[in-house]
Design a protein around this motif. Structure first.
Motif, PDB file in Angstrom:
ATOM      1  N   ASP A 239       0.844  -1.179   0.000  1.00  0.00           N
ATOM      2  CA  ASP A 239       0.000   0.000   0.000  1.00  0.00           C
ATOM      3  C   ASP A 239       0.892   1.245   0.000  1.00  0.00           C
ATOM      4  O   ASP A 239       1.738   1.412   0.869  1.00  0.00           O
ATOM      5  N   ILE A 240       0.710   2.095  -0.969  1.00  0.00           N
ATOM      6  CA  ILE A 240       1.554   3.264  -1.106  1.00  0.00           C
ATOM      7  C   ILE A 240       0.889   4.451  -0.420  1.00  0.00           C
ATOM      8  O   ILE A 240      -0.210   4.851  -0.771  1.00  0.00           O
ATOM      9  N   LYS A 241       1.591   5.009   0.566  1.00  0.00           N
ATOM     10  CA  LYS A 241       1.053   6.151   1.288  1.00  0.00           C
ATOM     11  C   LYS A 241       1.697   7.417   0.744  1.00  0.00           C
ATOM     12  O   LYS A 241       2.847   7.731   1.034  1.00  0.00           O
ATOM     13  N   VAL A 242       0.962   8.137  -0.056  1.00  0.00           N
ATOM     14  CA  VAL A 242       1.479   9.342  -0.671  1.00  0.00           C
ATOM     15  C   VAL A 242       0.503  10.480  -0.401  1.00  0.00           C
ATOM     16  O   VAL A 242      -0.713  10.284  -0.366  1.00  0.00           O
ATOM     17  N   ASN A 243       1.049  11.656  -0.171  1.00  0.00           N
ATOM     18  CA  ASN A 243       0.214  12.833   0.071  1.00  0.00           C
ATOM     19  C   ASN A 243      -0.601  13.131  -1.192  1.00  0.00           C
ATOM     20  O   ASN A 243      -0.032  13.447  -2.250  1.00  0.00           O
TER      21      ASN A 243
END
Length: 631
Positions: A551-555
């Motif tokens: 899971d990619i946590k990007v703003n």
């Protein structure tokens, strides 16, 4: 137009008959006050500053340092700003105030910069805009004291740091005498090459493309040509449009750059020719231009620009007369294409510890051989066990490595493997600390093998000896699909199979970990081997690759801004968050310069085109931008 040889002769005599210190360099450099020191575009018009105007500002700034900061005496003061007229004024002002300038490499990570400042005991940094380093800030515009009768007392030492291929804290010191010795090498350059002194419409203008805090930019771009009263042309930013427009608009004559710049230019030229379906015509034109230049060296350059005007008119135009590539290996094909277009491109050599020590100055035939030329008069080259050792009056004789002073009173071991031909020209073959003994007992140079690989979708790669096997380690983005990784693997296998059997790699590994130090501009095998030993880089075989479901946590706000810039630069209506700028969206390298420049301005960060760590998707760039903002 003035007689350049006469100017050079007078100014060199002035330096030779002096103490050859920074004060003497300054006195001669700023002696013709009506000469133009710098040009730039403020967005509306070309602005200039003369040597006399700059000299006045230098002395006022020096006086301001003395009066506003009286405790600063014989101290190191850092210059923390990008290449500009203000940078040059600050450099000389620090020296004229009796203090010593430290050229802060703004491409270094903050932690390394702070460690270097501490090691050098730098208490103050002069900046155009306030930055967040561990030193007190002196804003350039706040140095406002003026004096009409100020008598400067110059210091005679400066310092800079290496480009940090490894994580070592290394500071290089140069005296004015060592810089003077490098300047005086120009007499040999002018004697051996007439092209270097060529003017266009009576002017010689040097593009300030390389950072002035790097030895190549400081010495070859700035010191050599400013000493003879020539003009520096400054860039507003590093977008492709700005670079090419500046060269044409200001009628730049000299361009010195790293191989990446020239390789990129060549790649874009060939891409454009292919898109127009004119490859056959283009190659015929190149061959004709090379023949003309061999028959008529000077006239052939002008004829080549005219014959290839469809390319040159959109590239640099007619004014560019002399170019140098330096810093690392440049492809032979790049040398051939750029030279054939009528832009004479020469290959040079140097490093932070020794300055600029040689440039290939020969004919077209000679410079296409990819030699680094012969050592300058202040320099002596020696080959011991195939390794290049450099000595002379112009190299640095004092360094500080990891907090300890090191004095070099003899020869400096470059660790570069070289060969010399019968004409005493030198060729760089690789690094001595990277050699691998193959199964047949022969020494194998990984650098020469790496030249045969060009893995388009990999972040970066390195060939090195792992457990007595020549191995290819490929760094990839953790957001690549399994199919994309298989494409890289197949590409690597195909290229490997085309090599001579004695040069083929035996193992191919992938890793999601960084194989290059954040402080470096290229992969260091010694650094990578240490990271492997410390289990900080984990290797994966192709059959161990799994589809990444992380899971990619990007703003999301940053991601949207980045995707918008992708669309603006490439004139697209839509992009995906995992779209690769080059392979999915068909962006060019020069388009990418524009993208990075726009993102730097929008987020007030600094990602440089030659140090962008293969951030080619909106997600990769968004995560890096968020990291830089958090710093």
């Amino acid at each position: 137009m003035e007689n350049v040889n006469k100017v050079v002769d007078i100014r060199c005599k002035g330096l030779i008959n002096s103490n050859q210190q920074f004060e003497d360099i300054f006195r001669v450099m700023f002696s013709k006050e009506d000469y133009i020191l710098g040009e730039w575009n403020d967005g509306y018009r070309i602005k200039t500053i003369s040597y006399g105007e700059a000299k006045s500002k230098i002395l006022n700034k020096a006086y301001s340092i003395n009066t506003m900061y009286p405790t600063l005496k014989d101290s190191y003061i850092g210059i923390a700003m990008e290449s500009s007229v203000e940078w040059i004024i600050t450099f000389w002002a620090i020296l004229a105030s009796g203090n010593k300038p430290y050229l802060v490499n703004l491409r270094h990570p903050k932690a390394l910069i702070n460690n270097l400042l501490k090691s050098l005991d730098v208490k103050y940094l002069i900046e155009k805009e306030k930055m967040d380093y561990d030193a007190d800030v002196i804003l350039y515009d706040d140095l406002t004291e003026e004096s009409s009768n100020f008598t400067p007392k110059f210091s005679n030492e400066m310092a800079l740091s290496t480009s940090a291929t490894t994580l070592r804290e290394k500071i290089i010191f140069f005296s004015g005498n060592e810089i003077a010795a490098q300047i005086l090498n120009c007499k040999q350059v002018l004697k051996e090459n007439k092209q270097v002194k060529k003017h266009y419409k009576g002017r010689l203008k040097q593009l300030v493309f390389l950072p002035l805090y790097h030895i190549f930019g400081f010495m070859a771009t700035y010191m050599w040509f400013s000493y003879f009263g020539r003009t520096m042309v400054f860039l507003k930013d590093y977008s492709s449009e700005t670079i090419l427009h500046t060269i044409r608009k200001h009628e730049v004559t000299h361009i010195f750059a790293v191989p990446l710049f020239w390789n990129t230019i060549e790649r874009e030229i060939l891409k454009g020719v292919k898109q127009k379906g004119k490859e056959k015509k283009f190659n015929k034109g190149l061959n004709l231009c090379l023949k003309l230049q061999k028959l008529f060296p000077s006239l052939g350059l002008s004829l080549s620009k005219k014959l290839m005007h469809e390319v040159t008119d959109e590239l640099f135009g007619k004014s560019v007369l002399f170019c140098i590539s330096g810093g690392s290996y440049i492809k032979g094909d790049t040398l051939r294409v750029i030279n054939a277009l009528g832009y004479p491109l020469y290959n040079g050599y140097g490093m932070s510890e020794i300055g600029i020590t040689s440039v290939e100055l020969g004919s077209l035939k000679d410079r296409l051989k990819n030699a680094i030329g012969k050592p300058f008069e202040s320099i002596k080259y020696q080959i011991k066990d195939n390794e290049l050792y450099v000595s002379g009056t112009s190299i640095s004789h004092k360094m500080k490595i990891n907090g300890e002073y090191v004095y070099n009173n003899d020869t400096y071991p470059t660790k570069d493997i070289v060969k010399k031909d019968k004409d005493n020209r030198y060729y760089i073959l690789g690094r001595s600390d990277d050699l691998y003994i193959g199964p047949n007992g022969e020494n194998i140079n990984p650098d020469q093998i790496e030249m045969e690989f060009n893995l388009s979708k990999a972040n970066r790669f390195s060939i090195l000896n792992i457990e007595d096997k020549l191995s290819l380690v490929i760094e990839i983005s953790k957001y690549l699909s399994k199919d994309a990784i298989l494409d890289i693997y197949n590409e690597a296998v195909n290229k490997n199979n085309k090599l001579d059997s004695s040069l083929r790699v035996e193992k191919i590994y992938f890793t999601y970990d960084k194989i290059q130090a954040d402080t470096a501009i290229k992969v260091s095998r010694q650094y990578l081997l240490k990271k492997l030993k410390d289990n900080e880089v984990n290797l994966i075989k192709i059959d161990e690759i799994k589809e990444n479901k992380e899971d990619i946590k990007v703003n999301p706000l940053i991601l949207k801004e980045v995707m918008d810039e992708f669309m603006n630069v490439l004139a697209l209506d839509k992009v995906e968050e995992n779209s690769n700028f080059f392979f999915d969206l068909n962006g060019s390298s020069l388009d990418y310069f524009s993208l990075i420049s726009a993102l730097n301005q929008k987020f007030n960060i600094t990602i440089t085109f030659n140090q962008e760590k293969n951030l080619h998707t909106p997600i990769d760039l968004s995560l890096e931008i968020e990291r830089l903002i958090n710093l």
